[in-house]
Design an enzyme around this catalytic site. Structure first.
Site, short mmCIF file in Angstrom:
data_model
loop_
_atom_site.label_atom_id
_atom_site.label_comp_id
_atom_site.label_asym_id
_atom_site.label_seq_id
_atom_site.Cartn_x
_atom_site.Cartn_y
_atom_site.Cartn_z
CG HIS A 171 -0.42 0.26 2.52
ND1 HIS A 171 -0.11 -0.75 3.41
CD2 HIS A 171 -0.09 1.42 3.15
CE1 HIS A 171 0.36 -0.23 4.52
NE2 HIS A 171 0.38 1.09 4.39
CG ASP A 226 0.10 -4.17 2.87
OD1 ASP A 226 0.25 -3.59 1.78
OD2 ASP A 226 0.02 -3.56 3.95
CB SER A 252 3.05 1.84 6.05
OG SER A 252 1.87 1.96 6.81
#
Length: 353
Positions: free
Chosen positions: A98, A128, A201
Protein backbone atom coordinates in the site's frame (compact mmCIF):
# COMPACT_ATOMS: atom_id res chain seq x y z
CA UNK A 1 67.41 -47.42 29.79
CA UNK A 2 64.54 -49.01 27.88
CA UNK A 3 62.22 -48.62 30.88
CA UNK A 4 63.27 -44.99 31.17
CA UNK A 5 62.42 -44.30 27.50
CA UNK A 6 59.02 -45.97 27.93
CA UNK A 7 58.39 -43.79 31.00
CA UNK A 8 59.34 -40.62 29.08
CA UNK A 9 57.15 -41.63 26.13
CA UNK A 10 54.18 -42.27 28.42
CA UNK A 11 54.71 -38.93 30.14
CA UNK A 12 54.76 -37.18 26.76
CA UNK A 13 51.50 -38.82 25.73
CA UNK A 14 49.83 -37.77 29.01
CA UNK A 15 51.11 -34.19 28.51
CA UNK A 16 49.87 -34.13 24.90
CA UNK A 17 46.45 -35.46 25.91
CA UNK A 18 46.19 -32.94 28.73
CA UNK A 19 47.24 -30.10 26.42
CA UNK A 20 44.66 -31.17 23.82
CA UNK A 21 41.99 -31.37 26.51
CA UNK A 22 42.84 -27.85 27.67
CA UNK A 23 42.80 -26.62 24.05
CA UNK A 24 39.39 -28.19 23.40
CA UNK A 25 38.07 -26.79 26.67
CA UNK A 26 39.49 -23.38 25.75
CA UNK A 27 37.83 -23.52 22.32
CA UNK A 28 34.53 -24.52 23.88
CA UNK A 29 34.76 -21.62 26.31
CA UNK A 30 35.54 -19.24 23.43
CA UNK A 31 32.60 -20.55 21.41
CA UNK A 32 30.33 -20.33 24.45
CA UNK A 33 31.47 -16.75 25.06
CA UNK A 34 30.83 -15.88 21.40
CA UNK A 35 27.32 -17.36 21.56
CA UNK A 36 26.57 -15.46 24.76
CA UNK A 37 27.80 -12.24 23.16
CA UNK A 38 25.65 -12.82 20.06
CA UNK A 39 22.60 -13.53 22.24
CA UNK A 40 23.21 -10.51 24.46
CA UNK A 41 20.69 -7.73 24.12
CA UNK A 42 21.91 -4.29 23.15
CA UNK A 43 20.62 -1.06 24.62
CA UNK A 44 18.23 1.12 22.63
CA UNK A 45 20.80 3.60 21.21
CA UNK A 46 23.05 0.69 20.13
CA UNK A 47 20.18 -1.02 18.29
CA UNK A 48 19.12 2.19 16.54
CA UNK A 49 22.72 3.00 15.51
CA UNK A 50 23.15 -0.52 14.15
CA UNK A 51 19.99 -0.67 12.02
CA UNK A 52 19.48 2.94 10.91
CA UNK A 53 21.61 2.48 7.77
CA UNK A 54 19.23 -0.30 6.69
CA UNK A 55 16.09 1.86 6.99
CA UNK A 56 14.94 4.00 4.06
CA UNK A 57 12.11 6.34 3.19
CA UNK A 58 9.99 5.70 0.09
CA UNK A 59 8.19 8.46 -1.81
CA UNK A 60 6.36 9.06 -5.07
CA UNK A 61 3.40 10.78 -6.67
CA UNK A 62 0.15 8.82 -6.55
CA UNK A 63 -1.73 9.11 -9.83
CA UNK A 64 -4.82 7.28 -8.51
CA UNK A 65 -5.98 9.73 -5.86
CA UNK A 66 -7.75 13.04 -6.30
CA UNK A 67 -5.97 16.29 -5.55
CA UNK A 68 -5.79 17.20 -1.88
CA UNK A 69 -8.33 19.57 -0.43
CA UNK A 70 -7.48 23.24 0.02
CA UNK A 71 -6.48 22.75 3.67
CA UNK A 72 -3.47 20.75 2.47
CA UNK A 73 -2.61 23.11 -0.38
CA UNK A 74 0.77 24.00 1.10
CA UNK A 75 1.92 20.39 0.57
CA UNK A 76 2.93 19.08 -2.90
CA UNK A 77 -0.07 17.49 -4.58
CA UNK A 78 -0.64 13.75 -4.33
CA UNK A 79 2.67 12.86 -2.71
CA UNK A 80 2.61 9.51 -0.96
CA UNK A 81 5.37 8.27 1.30
CA UNK A 82 6.29 5.44 3.62
CA UNK A 83 9.28 3.49 4.83
CA UNK A 84 11.33 0.49 3.74
CA UNK A 85 14.04 -1.97 4.79
CA UNK A 86 17.20 -2.94 2.90
CA UNK A 87 17.29 -6.74 2.61
CA UNK A 88 20.26 -7.32 0.28
CA UNK A 89 23.67 -5.78 -0.42
CA UNK A 90 22.63 -5.37 -4.06
CA UNK A 91 19.91 -2.82 -3.34
CA UNK A 92 16.74 -4.82 -2.75
CA UNK A 93 14.25 -3.18 -0.39
CA UNK A 94 11.09 -4.48 1.27
CA UNK A 95 8.13 -2.19 1.92
CA UNK A 96 4.33 -2.42 2.01
CA UNK A 97 2.23 -2.87 -1.11
CA UNK A 98 0.00 0.00 0.00
CA UNK A 99 3.04 2.31 0.23
CA UNK A 100 3.82 1.96 -3.49
CA UNK A 101 0.32 1.28 -4.81
CA UNK A 102 -0.53 3.87 -7.47
CA UNK A 103 2.91 5.48 -7.58
CA UNK A 104 4.02 6.45 -11.08
CA UNK A 105 7.64 6.92 -10.04
CA UNK A 106 9.17 5.58 -6.86
CA UNK A 107 12.15 7.14 -5.12
CA UNK A 108 14.10 5.84 -2.14
CA UNK A 109 15.81 8.20 0.30
CA UNK A 110 18.72 6.62 2.17
CA UNK A 111 19.79 7.30 5.75
CA UNK A 112 22.50 9.68 4.48
CA UNK A 113 19.94 11.67 2.47
CA UNK A 114 20.95 10.37 -0.97
CA UNK A 115 18.06 9.67 -3.34
CA UNK A 116 17.73 6.80 -5.83
CA UNK A 117 15.01 5.96 -8.31
CA UNK A 118 13.57 2.52 -7.57
CA UNK A 119 12.32 -0.27 -9.79
CA UNK A 120 9.29 -2.19 -8.57
CA UNK A 121 10.19 -5.87 -8.84
CA UNK A 122 7.05 -7.39 -7.37
CA UNK A 123 4.11 -6.56 -5.15
CA UNK A 124 1.37 -8.61 -3.53
CA UNK A 125 -1.80 -7.00 -2.22
CA UNK A 126 -2.98 -9.91 -0.06
CA UNK A 127 0.16 -10.10 2.04
CA UNK A 128 0.72 -6.31 1.66
CA UNK A 129 4.38 -6.49 0.70
CA UNK A 130 6.39 -5.08 -2.19
CA UNK A 131 9.98 -5.59 -3.35
CA UNK A 132 11.97 -2.67 -4.78
CA UNK A 133 15.43 -2.46 -6.33
CA UNK A 134 17.76 0.53 -6.53
CA UNK A 135 20.95 0.83 -8.56
CA UNK A 136 23.31 0.75 -5.58
CA UNK A 137 25.40 -2.02 -4.08
CA UNK A 138 27.51 -2.61 -0.97
CA UNK A 139 24.51 -1.73 1.17
CA UNK A 140 23.91 -2.99 4.70
CA UNK A 141 21.00 -5.45 4.75
CA UNK A 142 19.09 -5.92 7.96
CA UNK A 143 19.46 -9.30 9.66
CA UNK A 144 16.29 -11.36 9.95
CA UNK A 145 15.16 -12.82 13.26
CA UNK A 146 14.25 -16.44 13.93
CA UNK A 147 10.44 -16.44 14.10
CA UNK A 148 10.53 -19.30 16.61
CA UNK A 149 12.27 -17.05 19.14
CA UNK A 150 9.73 -14.21 19.00
CA UNK A 151 7.74 -14.18 22.24
CA UNK A 152 5.04 -11.99 23.74
CA UNK A 153 6.80 -9.47 25.94
CA UNK A 154 9.97 -9.18 23.80
CA UNK A 155 11.14 -5.57 23.59
CA UNK A 156 11.00 -4.10 20.07
CA UNK A 157 11.73 -0.84 18.27
CA UNK A 158 9.81 0.56 15.30
CA UNK A 159 11.69 2.85 12.90
CA UNK A 160 10.30 4.81 9.97
CA UNK A 161 9.11 8.10 8.49
CA UNK A 162 5.87 9.10 10.23
CA UNK A 163 3.80 12.06 9.03
CA UNK A 164 6.45 13.76 6.85
CA UNK A 165 10.05 13.55 5.66
CA UNK A 166 11.03 15.91 8.46
CA UNK A 167 10.65 12.94 10.81
CA UNK A 168 12.78 10.43 8.89
CA UNK A 169 14.19 7.54 10.95
CA UNK A 170 11.99 8.23 13.94
CA UNK A 171 12.14 5.45 16.53
CA UNK A 172 9.53 4.26 19.01
CA UNK A 173 9.90 1.50 21.58
CA UNK A 174 7.49 -1.09 22.94
CA UNK A 175 6.96 -4.81 23.28
CA UNK A 176 5.45 -7.62 21.26
CA UNK A 177 1.90 -7.49 22.61
CA UNK A 178 0.57 -10.54 20.82
CA UNK A 179 1.21 -13.17 18.14
CA UNK A 180 -0.97 -14.62 15.38
CA UNK A 181 -3.48 -11.76 15.33
CA UNK A 182 -6.01 -12.23 12.46
CA UNK A 183 -6.42 -8.49 11.85
CA UNK A 184 -7.89 -8.67 8.34
CA UNK A 185 -8.99 -12.32 8.61
CA UNK A 186 -6.62 -13.18 5.76
CA UNK A 187 -3.26 -13.65 7.50
CA UNK A 188 -1.92 -13.31 11.02
CA UNK A 189 0.09 -10.36 12.34
CA UNK A 190 2.33 -9.37 15.22
CA UNK A 191 0.74 -6.94 17.65
CA UNK A 192 2.91 -4.29 19.30
CA UNK A 193 2.43 -1.21 21.45
CA UNK A 194 5.38 0.53 19.76
CA UNK A 195 3.81 3.59 18.11
CA UNK A 196 3.13 3.16 14.38
CA UNK A 197 1.79 6.20 12.55
CA UNK A 198 1.03 7.03 8.89
CA UNK A 199 4.37 6.92 7.10
CA UNK A 200 5.79 4.17 9.34
CA UNK A 201 4.26 1.62 6.96
CA UNK A 202 6.94 -0.55 5.34
CA UNK A 203 9.48 0.20 8.05
CA UNK A 204 11.06 -2.34 10.38
CA UNK A 205 10.07 -3.66 13.77
CA UNK A 206 13.35 -4.89 15.28
CA UNK A 207 14.30 -6.79 18.40
CA UNK A 208 17.00 -5.80 20.88
CA UNK A 209 19.65 -7.62 18.84
CA UNK A 210 18.91 -5.41 15.83
CA UNK A 211 17.12 -8.17 13.91
CA UNK A 212 14.02 -7.69 11.78
CA UNK A 213 10.97 -9.28 13.40
CA UNK A 214 8.29 -7.62 11.27
CA UNK A 215 7.33 -5.00 8.69
CA UNK A 216 5.12 -2.31 10.21
CA UNK A 217 1.82 -2.03 8.39
CA UNK A 218 -0.90 -0.31 10.42
CA UNK A 219 -2.11 1.25 13.62
CA UNK A 220 -5.65 1.15 14.94
CA UNK A 221 -7.53 4.44 14.85
CA UNK A 222 -9.15 5.62 18.11
CA UNK A 223 -7.20 3.02 20.13
CA UNK A 224 -3.80 3.58 21.71
CA UNK A 225 -1.04 0.98 21.79
CA UNK A 226 -2.64 -1.39 19.26
CA UNK A 227 -0.40 -1.55 16.22
CA UNK A 228 0.44 -4.36 13.84
CA UNK A 229 3.39 -5.69 11.84
CA UNK A 230 3.68 -8.35 9.15
CA UNK A 231 5.69 -11.12 10.87
CA UNK A 232 9.14 -12.10 9.66
CA UNK A 233 8.02 -15.56 8.47
CA UNK A 234 5.64 -13.83 6.02
CA UNK A 235 8.50 -11.60 4.83
CA UNK A 236 10.76 -14.62 4.30
CA UNK A 237 7.94 -16.44 2.48
CA UNK A 238 7.40 -13.44 0.17
CA UNK A 239 11.11 -13.15 -0.71
CA UNK A 240 11.66 -16.91 -1.10
CA UNK A 241 8.65 -17.28 -3.39
CA UNK A 242 9.83 -14.37 -5.54
CA UNK A 243 13.39 -15.69 -5.73
CA UNK A 244 12.17 -19.16 -6.71
CA UNK A 245 9.18 -18.42 -8.94
CA UNK A 246 9.25 -14.69 -9.69
CA UNK A 247 5.94 -14.36 -7.83
CA UNK A 248 3.92 -15.92 -5.01
CA UNK A 249 2.45 -19.22 -6.17
CA UNK A 250 -0.58 -19.10 -3.92
CA UNK A 251 -2.77 -22.17 -3.58
CA UNK A 252 -6.42 -22.20 -4.63
CA UNK A 253 -9.16 -24.62 -3.59
CA UNK A 254 -12.27 -22.94 -5.00
CA UNK A 255 -14.14 -23.57 -1.74
CA UNK A 256 -15.78 -20.58 -0.07
CA UNK A 257 -15.84 -20.79 3.72
CA UNK A 258 -17.52 -18.91 6.54
CA UNK A 259 -16.18 -18.53 10.06
CA UNK A 260 -18.49 -19.08 13.00
CA UNK A 261 -19.35 -16.07 15.17
CA UNK A 262 -16.95 -17.14 17.95
CA UNK A 263 -13.94 -17.10 15.58
CA UNK A 264 -15.02 -13.69 14.26
CA UNK A 265 -15.05 -12.34 17.81
CA UNK A 266 -11.76 -14.02 18.66
CA UNK A 267 -13.33 -16.36 21.20
CA UNK A 268 -11.54 -19.74 21.44
CA UNK A 269 -13.50 -22.36 19.53
CA UNK A 270 -13.07 -25.86 18.16
CA UNK A 271 -15.59 -25.35 15.39
CA UNK A 272 -14.28 -25.57 11.83
CA UNK A 273 -15.13 -23.54 8.74
CA UNK A 274 -18.53 -23.84 7.14
CA UNK A 275 -18.67 -24.55 3.38
CA UNK A 276 -20.93 -21.93 1.79
CA UNK A 277 -20.19 -22.43 -1.92
CA UNK A 278 -18.05 -24.26 -4.47
CA UNK A 279 -16.62 -22.13 -7.25
CA UNK A 280 -16.14 -23.27 -10.81
CA UNK A 281 -12.92 -25.28 -10.98
CA UNK A 282 -12.93 -26.17 -7.26
CA UNK A 283 -10.66 -29.00 -6.14
CA UNK A 284 -13.71 -30.92 -4.86
CA UNK A 285 -17.11 -31.64 -6.38
CA UNK A 286 -20.65 -31.82 -5.03
CA UNK A 287 -20.41 -35.60 -4.72
CA UNK A 288 -17.61 -35.13 -2.20
CA UNK A 289 -18.48 -31.91 -0.38
CA UNK A 290 -21.80 -30.14 0.09
CA UNK A 291 -22.90 -26.74 1.30
CA UNK A 292 -23.07 -26.79 5.09
CA UNK A 293 -20.22 -29.27 5.55
CA UNK A 294 -17.54 -28.21 8.04
CA UNK A 295 -13.82 -28.20 7.26
CA UNK A 296 -12.20 -29.54 10.42
CA UNK A 297 -8.56 -30.09 9.42
CA UNK A 298 -5.93 -30.09 6.66
CA UNK A 299 -3.43 -32.95 6.93
CA UNK A 300 -4.52 -33.41 10.52
CA UNK A 301 -4.00 -29.74 11.49
CA UNK A 302 -7.17 -28.31 13.02
CA UNK A 303 -8.80 -25.36 11.24
CA UNK A 304 -10.95 -22.84 13.14
CA UNK A 305 -10.45 -19.55 11.21
CA UNK A 306 -9.91 -18.22 7.68
CA UNK A 307 -6.50 -16.81 8.72
CA UNK A 308 -5.44 -20.21 10.04
CA UNK A 309 -6.65 -21.84 6.80
CA UNK A 310 -4.55 -19.41 4.72
CA UNK A 311 -1.51 -19.89 6.95
CA UNK A 312 -1.61 -23.66 6.39
CA UNK A 313 -2.07 -23.27 2.63
CA UNK A 314 0.94 -20.93 2.67
CA UNK A 315 3.07 -23.95 3.56
CA UNK A 316 2.20 -25.57 0.23
CA UNK A 317 2.58 -24.88 -3.48
CA UNK A 318 0.15 -25.67 -6.30
CA UNK A 319 -0.03 -29.37 -7.27
CA UNK A 320 0.71 -30.46 -3.70
CA UNK A 321 -1.65 -33.18 -2.50
CA UNK A 322 -3.28 -32.63 0.89
CA UNK A 323 -6.01 -34.32 2.91
CA UNK A 324 -9.07 -32.26 3.84
CA UNK A 325 -11.16 -33.57 6.72
CA UNK A 326 -14.80 -32.48 6.65
CA UNK A 327 -17.66 -33.25 8.99
CA UNK A 328 -21.31 -33.70 8.03
CA UNK A 329 -23.46 -34.02 11.15
CA UNK A 330 -21.62 -36.76 13.08
CA UNK A 331 -19.82 -38.21 10.07
CA UNK A 332 -16.14 -37.52 9.20
CA UNK A 333 -15.22 -37.30 5.52
CA UNK A 334 -11.59 -37.38 4.32
CA UNK A 335 -10.97 -36.04 0.84
CA UNK A 336 -7.55 -36.00 -0.83
CA UNK A 337 -7.21 -33.01 -3.16
CA UNK A 338 -4.55 -31.57 -5.45
CA UNK A 339 -4.16 -27.86 -4.81
CA UNK A 340 -4.46 -25.53 -7.81
CA UNK A 341 -2.73 -22.22 -8.43
CA UNK A 342 -4.61 -19.06 -7.61
CA UNK A 343 -4.70 -16.48 -10.39
CA UNK A 344 -1.98 -13.93 -9.71
CA UNK A 345 -3.34 -10.40 -9.82
CA UNK A 346 -0.14 -8.80 -8.56
CA UNK A 347 2.17 -6.70 -10.70
CA UNK A 348 4.59 -8.63 -12.88
CA UNK A 349 8.20 -8.94 -11.85
CA UNK A 350 10.41 -6.29 -13.38
CA UNK A 351 7.54 -3.96 -14.17
CA UNK A 352 8.17 -0.39 -13.10
CA UNK A 353 5.21 1.46 -11.67
Amino acid sequence: MKKFLIFILGLSMVFATTTTAFAVEGNQEAIKKEVVQSEKKKNVPEVIDEVNQSVVAVIGKNTKVKEREHIFAKFPKNLQHGSGVIVSKEGRIITNNHVVDGLKNIYVVMYDGKVYKAQLLYTDKEIDLALLKINKDNLKPMKMADEQKIKVGNEVIAIGTPLSFGYRNSATKGIVSGLNRPVDRMYTYLQTDAAINPGNSGGPLVNMKGELVGINTLGTMFFQGMNFSIPIDHVKYFIEQFDKYGKIRRCYTGIDFEENWAAMLGIPTNQGLKVVALEKGAVVNLNQVKEGDMLEAIDGKAITSIAQYNEILKEHVPEDKVKFTFSRKDKKIDVEVMLKEKQDKSKEAGKED
